[in-house]
Design a protein around this motif. Structure first.
Motif, PDB file in Angstrom:
ATOM      1  N   ASP A 170       0.879  -3.988   9.885  1.00 11.59           N
ATOM      2  CA  ASP A 170      -0.171  -4.263  10.862  1.00 11.59           C
ATOM      3  C   ASP A 170       0.399  -5.057  12.031  1.00 11.59           C
ATOM      4  O   ASP A 170       0.135  -4.744  13.200  1.00 11.59           O
ATOM      5  N   THR A 218      -1.719   2.560  12.630  1.00 12.98           N
ATOM      6  CA  THR A 218      -2.438   1.325  12.325  1.00 12.98           C
ATOM      7  C   THR A 218      -3.524   1.095  13.365  1.00 12.98           C
ATOM      8  O   THR A 218      -3.381   1.486  14.532  1.00 12.98           O
ATOM      9  N   HIS A 245       0.843  -1.192   0.000  1.00 17.54           N
ATOM     10  CA  HIS A 245       0.000   0.000   0.000  1.00 17.54           C
ATOM     11  C   HIS A 245       0.881   1.246   0.000  1.00 17.54           C
ATOM     12  O   HIS A 245       1.580   1.520   0.984  1.00 17.54           O
ATOM     13  N   TYR A 246       0.858   1.969  -1.105  1.00 20.28           N
ATOM     14  CA  TYR A 246       1.603   3.223  -1.214  1.00 20.28           C
ATOM     15  C   TYR A 246       0.959   4.072  -2.295  1.00 20.28           C
ATOM     16  O   TYR A 246       0.110   3.604  -3.068  1.00 20.28           O
ATOM     17  N   TYR A 284       2.519  -1.007   4.571  1.00 19.23           N
ATOM     18  CA  TYR A 284       2.221   0.341   4.088  1.00 19.23           C
ATOM     19  C   TYR A 284       3.529   1.133   3.964  1.00 19.23           C
ATOM     20  O   TYR A 284       4.341   1.135   4.891  1.00 19.23           O
ATOM     21  N   THR A 308      -3.223   4.168   8.246  1.00 21.84           N
ATOM     22  CA  THR A 308      -3.016   3.207   7.154  1.00 21.84           C
ATOM     23  C   THR A 308      -4.293   3.009   6.355  1.00 21.84           C
ATOM     24  O   THR A 308      -4.255   2.876   5.124  1.00 21.84           O
ATOM     25  N   ARG A 330       5.058   4.953   3.089  1.00 24.08           N
ATOM     26  CA  ARG A 330       4.731   6.373   2.939  1.00 24.08           C
ATOM     27  C   ARG A 330       6.016   7.170   2.690  1.00 24.08           C
ATOM     28  O   ARG A 330       7.025   6.951   3.370  1.00 24.08           O
ATOM     29  N   ASP A 347      -1.133  -6.293   6.528  1.00 23.63           N
ATOM     30  CA  ASP A 347      -0.659  -5.621   5.318  1.00 23.63           C
ATOM     31  C   ASP A 347       0.567  -4.771   5.625  1.00 23.63           C
ATOM     32  O   ASP A 347       0.927  -4.551   6.785  1.00 23.63           O
TER      33      ASP A 347
END
Length: 788
Positions: free
Chosen positions: A398, A491, A253-254, A438, A532, A440, A436
């Motif tokens: 997470d 999170t 996720h980004y 993440y 997140t 950033r 998951d």
């Protein structure tokens, strides 16, 4: 691509020397056929140069090249090679990996595969590098220090290398930046005048023969430098995906738009990625995210402890360069590392390392290390690039597979040594699901803006200049740490850990947890803090989903014998829960300090209550300066004032009314923070302070033995309920408290008032703990409905 067109009549008559970069007879024939079918208008000849793809087949220079560079005319040297193109085929990462392993690198096929695919459309293409006249190449060679001498490269060798580099650039334009990898790193660095000059100065300084120092430097360069292989880069990318998807979701996720901005920036300047370091997967998932977006692989600094089979050879060929943990007194090693960083900055290859140095064992961002950052700043100041951009990166999970090992170390265990067996254990540990991942990216920081313009002639030899440089680098590192923290997403796991730990060992039902999380979620949304995912912790279903994941990994225990299940942190898992809480704790620290400072201002023994508030806030800032990143004092005061205003805009008038009005301001804080944010650290400091008070002030201080005694005292205090829970019994927290004690001169024997100052230190901590306990009482009163 056809033969380069000559622009004028004299140019058309100029002799052309084609430099053939061919790794096989088939490639040589293809290049000669292309020249024959597209001849230049004037005289020409074709000369083979050592193949750049297959170094094991490297051969001596063709004598005709020696003759060509010694010619009286000014021929045009035109390099060319065959580029083999990969074909996109359907299939997932397992299939792509299997195909790569079975058939080899599609961009560098063996002679048999070349024979099979050379006539297939789109599989091979002749690539021309930028042409250059002999006079231009001779001038470049002269500026590079090649005007003679036993330590320099001959003109013919230089021309062959320039041809290979030109072909790399041309092929990169065709394929994209994903495979932008350095060629001839060792040859280029060893042939530079600053290498020869540095070796000569060190030889004189060390009283050794220059040849001996040079050989040592060459060994270090081979030990350090990455040796990129496009084929291994592709193989490792597929291995990474197979590895992380065992435990985490299919997608990272980004924000792709953020990466596009970084990509555009990297076209003009060297960039340095500085990610947070929580897991062994950090580098791998960042590398994969960059790879799938067409970025070149970063040159990533790795500890030499990771250079074991099979990890070391694989990651070195996919971008990792290995450096020793300590080399403070090794001047030759320091010279080679500096020249290597200079080379990467000058050539605009992206860099990456962990500014923390190692993985965080507590969940918080660790204090920054300055070594590599100082090398990059020095390279910029020496004019290797007109600017360098530092990219803060936060990588959040997470849940983290490594936490079990971290908690064991905090309880006094030793760190497991990296080895093949250790690596197998890491892979096996990824068979469970952990949620998951993440990524950033924070706001890039320009060295030109923060450090100032390049001044290659500046002299920084004085002690004052050295101190100023050190202070500037410390400020730079601090700013990067602040920016990493600012983009670290919260999170749901971290907020639930914060709520559970805040209630001690008391179990809660899902509806009770929803209530306990209510003010936390409200605060996060009110401040617009990064998360997140959109928080769904104000619903029973959202809380239940996270609890189920924590129960599955043993972090939380559930009791189902009553009418409804209740949840609590599992036995021996308080440090694990604290780890997740600590990943986001920095967002709540200022509010906690404001609560404690206001309580101090409301006490009876103070005079000017406003002065008492700010004095206490600054004392707390100093007490916790080795735990958290605080802004400089004026900015810290502004942040603290803004935090209080968030809860009570009219708080300043309360300071003039009296103690009861100030306590009313404290009761308006939602949520209360000090008891669950700061008290776990304060309890660890309490153990250290009390143990220091018991120590003989005349005895030599043994830190390892002292920490062991603290672990025992902490367990005693836990049984006596003098500290909240086991998360405060932490080797990491005790060592940080000792850094503070050392900073205050409380460790080494000698001063006559040492015992008095140690008692004062312990008393200071006890006073702060009492105020944190008072905040807990307020929190319990709110739960009981006694205060709004």
């Amino acid at each position: 691509m056809g033969i380069p067109q000559l622009r004028s009549e004299p140019e058309q008559a100029r002799r052309v020397v084609f430099l053939l970069d061919a790794s096989s007879g088939i490639e040589r024939r293809l290049l000669l056929e292309h020249i024959h079918d597209n001849p230049p208008p004037g005289p020409f000849e074709a000369i083979a140069i050592p193949p750049s793809r297959r170094h094991r087949r490297r051969r001596d220079l063709d004598r005709r090249l020696e003759a060509a560079v010694a010619a009286d005319d000014d021929p045009l040297f035109t390099p060319l090679r065959v580029a083999w193109m990969a074909v996109k085929r359907p299939g997932g990462p397992r299939r792509r990996l299997l195909r790569l392993l079975m058939t080899g690198d599609p961009r560098d096929p063996g002679a048999l595969r070349q024979m099979l695919v050379k006539h297939k459309p789109g599989r091979c293409q002749v690539v021309f590098g930028d042409a250059a006249r002999l006079s231009e190449l001779r001038e470049r060679w002269r500026k590079a220090g090649g005007a003679g001498g036993s330590e320099t490269t001959g003109l013919a060798d230089f021309v062959a290398r320039q041809a290979a580099l030109a072909l790399e650039r041309a092929e990169r334009r065709m394929r994209g930046l994903r495979y932008k990898v350095p060629r001839f790193v060792h040859e280029d660095i060893l042939a530079r005048p600053n290498f020869a000059g540095g070796v000569a100065r060190l030889a004189q300084q060390l009283g050794r023969p220059p040849a001996s120092v040079r050989r040592e430097a060459e060994r270090y360069l081979h030990e350090i430098a990455a040796t990129h292989s496009p084929y291994v880069i592709d193989v490792v990318a597929q291995l990474i995906r197979l590895l992380y998807t065992q435990a985490y979701g299919e997608a990272l996720h980004y924000d792709r738009a953020e990466l596009e901005r970084v990509y555009a920036l990297a076209q003009r300047y060297p960039v340095v990625f500085l990610p947070s370091h929580k897991s062994n997967l950090d580098h791998l998932v960042l590398q994969y995210a960059l790879h799938e977006n067409g970025h070149p692989p970063n040159h990533t600094a790795g500890g030499i402890n990771m250079n074991f089979f099979p990890v070391g050879p694989l990651v070195r060929r996919s971008g990792v360069f290995f450096i020793r943990r300590t080399f403070k007194d090794n001047l030759v090693y320091k010279l080679v590392l500096r020249l290597y960083i200079d080379y990467l900055i000058e050539k605009r290859f992206p860099l990456e390392w962990y500014i923390e140095g190692g993985r965080s064992r507590s969940g918080k961002l660790l204090p920054p290390r300055f070594g590599l950052l100082a090398n990059v700043v020095d390279a910029y100041r020496r004019g290797r690039s007109e600017d360098v951009f530092l990219i803060p990166v936060a990588i959040a999970y997470d849940q983290i597979q490594d936490v079990g090992a971290y908690t064991a170390e905090q309880r006094g265990g030793t760190k497991e040594r990296e080895s093949f067996g250790w690596f197998v254990g890491v892979v096996r540990g990824l068979r469970r699901r952990f949620g998951d991942i993440y990524i950033r990216f924070g706001e890039p920081l320009s060295l030109a803006k923060l450090v100032g313009p390049v001044d290659p002639l500046a002299d920084h030899d004085t002690q004052a200049d050295h101190d100023e440089d050190t202070l500037a680098i410390q400020k730079l590192a601090f700013e990067m740490s602040v920016r990493i923290n600012a983009v670290t997403p919260i999170t749901p796991t971290a907020l639930i850990a914060l709520a559970l730990l805040g209630r001690g060992d008391r179990a809660m039902s899902v509806p009770e947890l929803v209530v306990a999380l209510g003010n936390l979620v409200f605060y996060v949304r009110r401040r617009g803090l990064p998360t997140t995912v959109p928080l769904d912790l104000d619903t029973p279903a959202g809380v239940q989903a996270i609890l189920d994941e924590l129960v599955a990994n043993g972090v939380v225990t559930v009791y189902t014998g009553g009418p409804e299940p209740v949840y609590a942190v599992a036995p021996q898992q308080h440090l694990t829960a604290a780890y997740y809480r600590n990943t986001v704790i920095h967002f709540f620290v200022n509010a906690a300090i404001a609560e404690l400072a206001l309580l101090r201002a409301a006490e009876d023994d103070v005079g000017d209550r406003r002065t008492a508030l700010w004095d206490e806030a600054m004392r707390l800032r100093d007490l916790l300066k080795f735990e958290f990143f605080f802004q400089e004092k004026d900015r810290f005061r502004v942040e603290l004032r803004d935090e209080i205003v968030l809860h009570d805009p009219k708080w300043e008038s309360a300071m003039l009314v009296g103690a009861d009005a100030i306590r009313t301001v404290v009761r308006r804080f939602r949520p209360f923070n000090a008891h669950r944010v700061l008290r776990p650290f304060l309890h660890a400091y309490l153990v250290v302070g009390d143990m220091l008070e018991r120590e003989d002030p005349t005895a030599a201080f043994d830190q390892n033995a002292f920490v062991s005694r603290c672990l025992g005292l902490g367990q005693q205090y836990l049984l006596q309920r003098r500290i909240g829970n086991a998360e405060s019994i932490s080797k990491v927290l005790f060592e940080t408290a000792l850094r503070l004690a050392k900073n205050r001169g409380l460790l080494d024997p000698g001063p006559p008032d040492l015992a008095v100052r140690r008692r004062a230190f312990a008393a200071e901590i006890r006073a702060v703990v009492r105020r944190a306990d008072a905040i807990e009482v307020l929190a319990q009163s709110r739960v009981a409905g006694l205060i709004p």
